[in-house]
Scaffold this motif. Structure first.
Motif, PDB file in Angstrom:
ATOM      1  N   ILE A  92      37.449  41.293 102.887  1.00  9.65           N
ATOM      2  CA  ILE A  92      38.645  40.520 103.234  1.00  9.65           C
ATOM      3  C   ILE A  92      39.738  41.467 103.701  1.00  9.65           C
ATOM      4  O   ILE A  92      39.960  42.519 103.093  1.00  9.65           O
ATOM      5  N   ALA A 184      37.227  37.576 106.688  1.00 13.42           N
ATOM      6  CA  ALA A 184      38.445  36.795 106.861  1.00 13.42           C
ATOM      7  C   ALA A 184      39.639  37.741 106.851  1.00 13.42           C
ATOM      8  O   ALA A 184      39.575  38.851 106.301  1.00 13.42           O
ATOM      9  N   ILE A 343      39.645  28.025 107.325  1.00  9.80           N
ATOM     10  CA  ILE A 343      40.331  29.010 106.483  1.00  9.80           C
ATOM     11  C   ILE A 343      41.761  28.566 106.186  1.00  9.80           C
ATOM     12  O   ILE A 343      42.294  28.841 105.095  1.00  9.80           O
ATOM     13  N   THR A 346      41.490  26.472 103.169  1.00  7.73           N
ATOM     14  CA  THR A 346      41.275  27.271 101.957  1.00  7.73           C
ATOM     15  C   THR A 346      42.585  27.842 101.442  1.00  7.73           C
ATOM     16  O   THR A 346      42.867  27.807 100.235  1.00  7.73           O
ATOM     17  N   SER A 469      43.659  33.177  97.539  1.00 11.09           N
ATOM     18  CA  SER A 469      42.929  32.884  98.780  1.00 11.09           C
ATOM     19  C   SER A 469      41.781  33.858  98.979  1.00 11.09           C
ATOM     20  O   SER A 469      40.654  33.455  99.326  1.00 11.09           O
ATOM     21  N   ARG A 472      39.028  33.054  96.496  1.00 12.12           N
ATOM     22  CA  ARG A 472      38.312  31.833  96.866  1.00 12.12           C
ATOM     23  C   ARG A 472      37.274  32.133  97.944  1.00 12.12           C
ATOM     24  O   ARG A 472      36.150  31.639  97.912  1.00 12.12           O
ATOM     25  N   LEU A 473      37.654  32.946  98.909  1.00 12.29           N
ATOM     26  CA  LEU A 473      36.730  33.285  99.990  1.00 12.29           C
ATOM     27  C   LEU A 473      35.590  34.174  99.489  1.00 12.29           C
ATOM     28  O   LEU A 473      34.441  34.029  99.913  1.00 12.29           O
ATOM     29  N   ARG A 480      33.520  30.373 103.026  1.00 10.90           N
ATOM     30  CA  ARG A 480      33.456  31.543 103.904  1.00 10.90           C
ATOM     31  C   ARG A 480      32.630  31.241 105.149  1.00 10.90           C
ATOM     32  O   ARG A 480      33.033  31.550 106.284  1.00 10.90           O
ATOM     33  N   ALA A 483      34.448  28.891 107.624  1.00  4.70           N
ATOM     34  CA  ALA A 483      35.468  29.584 108.420  1.00  4.70           C
ATOM     35  C   ALA A 483      34.827  30.428 109.514  1.00  4.70           C
ATOM     36  O   ALA A 483      35.301  30.450 110.661  1.00  4.70           O
TER      37      ALA A 483
END
Length: 531
Positions: A92, A184, A343, A346, A469, A472-473, A480, A483
């Motif tokens: 990330i 992301a 995303i 999310t 965030s 969560r991803l 994920r 997105a």
């Protein structure tokens, strides 16, 4: 009422995983340090391409926190690239900005005053990027702590982004591959306009931005107005007007261009700044060098290209009339942003779990003192009501679109947009302190962005949203993958490759702090300021 609040709190807690709860607790535990860190960057107040102390501070801190850091990434001395891994898994991306704005020097005080030892012309944080960057750092470190505690595999990438106010680093980082391979990217910004407060961008992302420097050089003045008849007495001879006149002609002609060439709606703008202007101590010589910077903000690239072509024609005409030659040097070429609903959803869920920032009694007292010192009516509730409310992304989108033509896909400008073409990117906004009433003088917003009681709630809330965030991803493969699938579909439909085909523009005479026999000061001496 208390029972309702308790039910809401239980529901909010149920939405968070154990790792996400740990991350929020980490931000809470670190709030004093985050406050001190934010004050440190605020006091540096360093401007575009000259953020030496700010960048060094981040590099040292990230290394102390266990990150591997590359200084001077992509050839930018005040940029950096940091990474950390907890094993194989998704990575990330987050980032810090830390550049300030010339002419906005303000102390963290409830009255107008420059920072100690400086004048008002020095740099100061307006957005403020001091809070933006420390919120990013706080979210990053909270995510890292939760990943270690709960055994979550994956990695974190954190970039230092200088010169955002001239859209400087992100197009360069993007073209050099620093955003490639990310699952992301999370992009936070302090709110700066309604309705984009405590919400996430949905469809209408920021547009394109071009910035360039036109340089005029008068290196052969003897060739201008040349005649077969020699003219004695050189001081009365016809002379080339020189680079100063070329700059003046370019400046004037391009103001006419701005007024007549493009529509007066649609979120485009063009602004200019003089970087250099001749030799102030010469006696009878034409100015040999002058430089004029332009920033063009447009919804799309074709419009930016159209304005650039017109500016090029103006530069050629000005050079022809003044005995100069001209050059165009790029500061930035930034792409318009790409939406990603998956995303954005999310991050909106994370924002709902964390809630809006709360500005308590101390912040209210500070705001009231500022209102008094600004000559405004002192209010019992001085803050904008939108600061304590969450706004759904779709509702914010509908409000934003009311002022835009249906055909316009992007609006305003910010260089985070270059990130959106390399990984699924969410752009979200958290309330910064803003006062009701007004209009207020600029120092008010700048001061509120540096006073801990008023800026800390934004920093802490944004750090929590970033961490929740990110986790969560990392924890939710389905979110994920959704997105990434949307990202692949959108980029394939209308691809725009990186536009950066230039070196970092670090060698120009950007405003900066200097140390001389007179001491440490802004490049415009503090004694030149108004009282």
């Amino acid at each position: 009422m208390r029972a309702i609040l308790e039910r809401q709190e239980v529901q909010m807690t149920a939405q968070l995983t154990a790792a996400q709860t740990s991350a929020i607790a980490h931000v809470q535990d670190q709030r004093k340090r985050l406050s001190d860190d934010c004050a440190t960057i605020f006091d540096f107040g360093e401007t575009a391409w000259r953020e030496y102390r700010s960048a060094a501070w981040y590099v040292d801190r990230l290394r102390a926190e266990g990150f591997t850091v590359e200084e001077g990434s992509a050839g930018m001395p005040t940029a950096f690239y940091a990474e950390w891994s907890n094993g194989d898994g998704p990575v990330i991306g987050m980032y810090a900005e830390y550049d300030a704005v010339p002419g906005n020097c303000q102390a963290a005080a409830t009255h107008r005053a420059p920072r100690d030892g400086l004048g008002y012309q020095a740099g100061g944080h307006t957005d403020p990027h001091s809070g933006l960057g420390i919120a990013g750092l706080g979210g990053l470190l909270a995510t890292k702590a939760a990943m270690e505690k709960h055994g979550i595999k994956g990695g974190l990438r954190f970039t230092g982004e200088p010169a955002e106010k001239v859209r400087g680093s992100k197009p360069i980082h993007a073209a050099a591959g620093y955003y490639d391979g990310l699952a992301a990217i999370l992009s936070f910004h302090p709110f700066y306009m309604l309705p984009m407060c405590n919400t996430v961008r949905w469809d209408t992302h920021c547009g394109a931005a071009y910035s360039m420097i036109y340089r005029f050089i008068c290196d052969a003045p003897q060739d201008w107005g040349v005649s077969d008849t020699p003219i004695p007495q050189s001081h009365s001879a016809v002379r080339a007007p020189g680079a100063g006149e070329a700059l003046n002609m370019m400046f004037t002609a391009s103001k006419a261009l701005r007024d007549s060439m493009l529509p007066h709606q649609g979120g485009w703008s063009m602004s200019e700044a003089v970087l250099t202007h001749g030799q102030a101590t010469a006696d009878n010589l034409p100015a040999g060098l002058a430089e004029l910077q332009y920033m063009i903000r447009t919804p799309d690239i074709p419009m930016a290209e159209q304005v650039t072509a017109a500016l090029d024609r103006n530069a050629q005409a000005a050079a022809d009339m003044t005995g100069c030659r001209w050059e165009r040097h790029w500061v930035c070429k930034s792409r318009p942003g790409l939406a990603n609903h998956a995303i954005a959803g999310t991050v909106w869920e994370a924002m709902q779990a964390v809630g809006a920032p709360a500005f308590g009694a101390e912040a209210v007292a500070v705001a009231q003192e500022v209102q008094k010192n600004a000559g405004m009516t002192v209010m019992d509730d001085p803050f904008l009501p939108e600061m304590s409310q969450l706004l759904a992304p779709q509702a914010a989108e509908a409000c934003l679109r009311r002022d835009l033509p249906p055909s316009q896909r992007n609006s305003t400008s910010d260089d985070y947009t270059d990130m959106t073409w390399h990984a699924p990117t969410a752009r979200f906004f958290v309330a910064r302190p803003a006062l009701r009433g007004g209009p207020y003088p600029p120092w008010v917003m700048n001061a509120l962005g540096g006073i801990p009681a008023t800026i800390d709630p934004m920093v802490q809330t944004a750090a929590k949203i970033l961490a929740v965030s990110a986790l969560r991803l990392l924890e939710d493969k389905e979110a994920r993958d959704a997105a990434m699938a949307e990202f692949v579909e959108r980029t394939a439909k209308d691809p725009i490759p990186p536009l950066c085909d230039y070196d970092p523009p670090i060698g120009f005479r950007w405003p900066e702090y200097v140390t001389t026999a007179r001491g440490f000061d802004w490049w415009i001496p503090s004694g030149m300021d108004e009282a």
